[in-house]
Write a protein that holds these residues in place. Sequence first.
Motif, PDB file in Angstrom:
ATOM      1  N   ASP A 149       0.849  -1.190   0.000  1.00  0.00           N
ATOM      2  CA  ASP A 149       0.000   0.000   0.000  1.00  0.00           C
ATOM      3  C   ASP A 149       0.887   1.244   0.000  1.00  0.00           C
ATOM      4  O   ASP A 149       1.275   1.756   1.053  1.00  0.00           O
ATOM      5  N   ILE A 150       1.186   1.731  -1.190  1.00  0.00           N
ATOM      6  CA  ILE A 150       2.070   2.888  -1.319  1.00  0.00           C
ATOM      7  C   ILE A 150       1.460   4.128  -0.684  1.00  0.00           C
ATOM      8  O   ILE A 150       2.140   4.910  -0.010  1.00  0.00           O
ATOM      9  N   ALA A 151       0.152   4.323  -0.879  1.00  0.00           N
ATOM     10  CA  ALA A 151      -0.518   5.511  -0.338  1.00  0.00           C
ATOM     11  C   ALA A 151      -0.416   5.557   1.187  1.00  0.00           C
ATOM     12  O   ALA A 151      -0.134   6.607   1.775  1.00  0.00           O
ATOM     13  N   ALA A 152      -0.624   4.411   1.826  1.00  0.00           N
ATOM     14  CA  ALA A 152      -0.539   4.354   3.290  1.00  0.00           C
ATOM     15  C   ALA A 152       0.880   4.637   3.759  1.00  0.00           C
ATOM     16  O   ALA A 152       1.089   5.309   4.779  1.00  0.00           O
ATOM     17  N   MET A 153       1.850   4.147   3.009  1.00  0.00           N
ATOM     18  CA  MET A 153       3.242   4.390   3.365  1.00  0.00           C
ATOM     19  C   MET A 153       3.584   5.873   3.248  1.00  0.00           C
ATOM     20  O   MET A 153       4.323   6.423   4.071  1.00  0.00           O
ATOM     21  N   GLU A 154       3.045   6.536   2.228  1.00  0.00           N
ATOM     22  CA  GLU A 154       3.330   7.953   2.025  1.00  0.00           C
ATOM     23  C   GLU A 154       2.708   8.816   3.114  1.00  0.00           C
ATOM     24  O   GLU A 154       3.205   9.902   3.422  1.00  0.00           O
ATOM     25  N   GLU A 155       1.613   8.340   3.721  1.00  0.00           N
ATOM     26  CA  GLU A 155       0.946   9.101   4.778  1.00  0.00           C
ATOM     27  C   GLU A 155       1.738   9.091   6.083  1.00  0.00           C
ATOM     28  O   GLU A 155       1.519   9.923   6.959  1.00  0.00           O
ATOM     29  N   PHE A 156       2.667   8.143   6.194  1.00  0.00           N
ATOM     30  CA  PHE A 156       3.462   8.012   7.406  1.00  0.00           C
ATOM     31  C   PHE A 156       4.525   9.112   7.412  1.00  0.00           C
ATOM     32  O   PHE A 156       5.446   9.104   6.606  1.00  0.00           O
ATOM     33  N   VAL A 157       4.388  10.077   8.304  1.00  0.00           N
ATOM     34  CA  VAL A 157       5.274  11.236   8.334  1.00  0.00           C
ATOM     35  C   VAL A 157       6.605  10.883   9.005  1.00  0.00           C
ATOM     36  O   VAL A 157       6.621  10.337  10.120  1.00  0.00           O
ATOM     37  N   LEU A 158       7.687  11.197   8.321  1.00  0.00           N
ATOM     38  CA  LEU A 158       9.018  10.923   8.839  1.00  0.00           C
ATOM     39  C   LEU A 158       9.835  12.209   8.899  1.00  0.00           C
ATOM     40  O   LEU A 158       9.812  13.010   7.957  1.00  0.00           O
ATOM     41  N   ASP A 159      10.555  12.380   9.996  1.00  0.00           N
ATOM     42  CA  ASP A 159      11.426  13.536  10.155  1.00  0.00           C
ATOM     43  C   ASP A 159      12.846  13.090   9.856  1.00  0.00           C
ATOM     44  O   ASP A 159      13.638  12.786  10.755  1.00  0.00           O
ATOM     45  N   THR A 160      13.171  13.033   8.573  1.00  0.00           N
ATOM     46  CA  THR A 160      14.463  12.488   8.155  1.00  0.00           C
ATOM     47  C   THR A 160      15.577  13.525   8.244  1.00  0.00           C
ATOM     48  O   THR A 160      15.332  14.737   8.290  1.00  0.00           O
ATOM     49  N   SER A 161      16.796  13.028   8.267  1.00  0.00           N
ATOM     50  CA  SER A 161      17.953  13.909   8.322  1.00  0.00           C
ATOM     51  C   SER A 161      18.215  14.510   6.945  1.00  0.00           C
ATOM     52  O   SER A 161      18.052  13.849   5.916  1.00  0.00           O
ATOM     53  N   SER A 162      18.634  15.757   6.942  1.00  0.00           N
ATOM     54  CA  SER A 162      18.968  16.432   5.683  1.00  0.00           C
ATOM     55  C   SER A 162      20.456  16.293   5.370  1.00  0.00           C
ATOM     56  O   SER A 162      20.905  16.691   4.299  1.00  0.00           O
TER      57      SER A 162
END
Length: 252
Positions: free
Chosen positions: A133-146
């Motif tokens: 489920d790509i859409a569900a994965m995209e909804e998961f907010v991640l605070d990734t390192s820049s």
Amino acid sequence: MSGRRSKKDRRAQHARPKYLINADFALRSADAVLAVDLSEVPLSRVNQFAVGWMRAAFEQSRVIAILTKGGMGHATAPNRRAFWELAVRLLWLAGIDRSERAKAADTMLANGRSTEKTTHTHMQSMGIPSDIDIAAMEEFVLDTSSEKAMREQAKNLTEAVKATELNLGVIYRLWREDSTWAHASGFLAGRYAPAESDDTMGVGKPPHIDNDLEAHRLATMAIVFCAGYILTDEGVPSELASASTVAFYQAR
């Protein structure tokens, strides 16, 4: 009488092959650590990584020990490879400043999400139904390192090894060696079907650098200690954070 029996038992223990002694310890320590109730550990991404990686490592340790005791240690390269990688990742995470650990965890999750999306694309291109489920994965907010360096470390184990202050060369060497025998490589084919004399194919098995499980035993100590250190550093109460370490040492 008990003194004589104790000496006799010690002599019998020393007479046993070292790989069996260490395999027995691996089983005892895995059972002890995996039996610890960590459900009260506060829920956070970093805590999940520390607990999850530690438990996964001891599950692999259990499998490695069982197969080693059964004379199949040479066939555990895939399990050993996963075990070494988990050890490296815990040491890497423990070495990251607390203020950056959550971003490191999210960066690893983002990398995993990218891999899943690539798998989904490949399955579609081959006409295979995908339940990702790509859409569900995209909804998961991640605070990734820049930071580029952190992103590379999350993606590439070699970069994580280089970035860790502790010298992880021995574990890395073992991981690289077992990677050779964990894939359908030409080296693996050559080991299982070596050419001998006039035969075109024979029988054999891959080598096993850590044949006595000495490095494995040391790595289990590092794994349980790192997980406890991370949990403590993240503010988990000391008794709970060190519960797995206590269980580990009681299993000796």
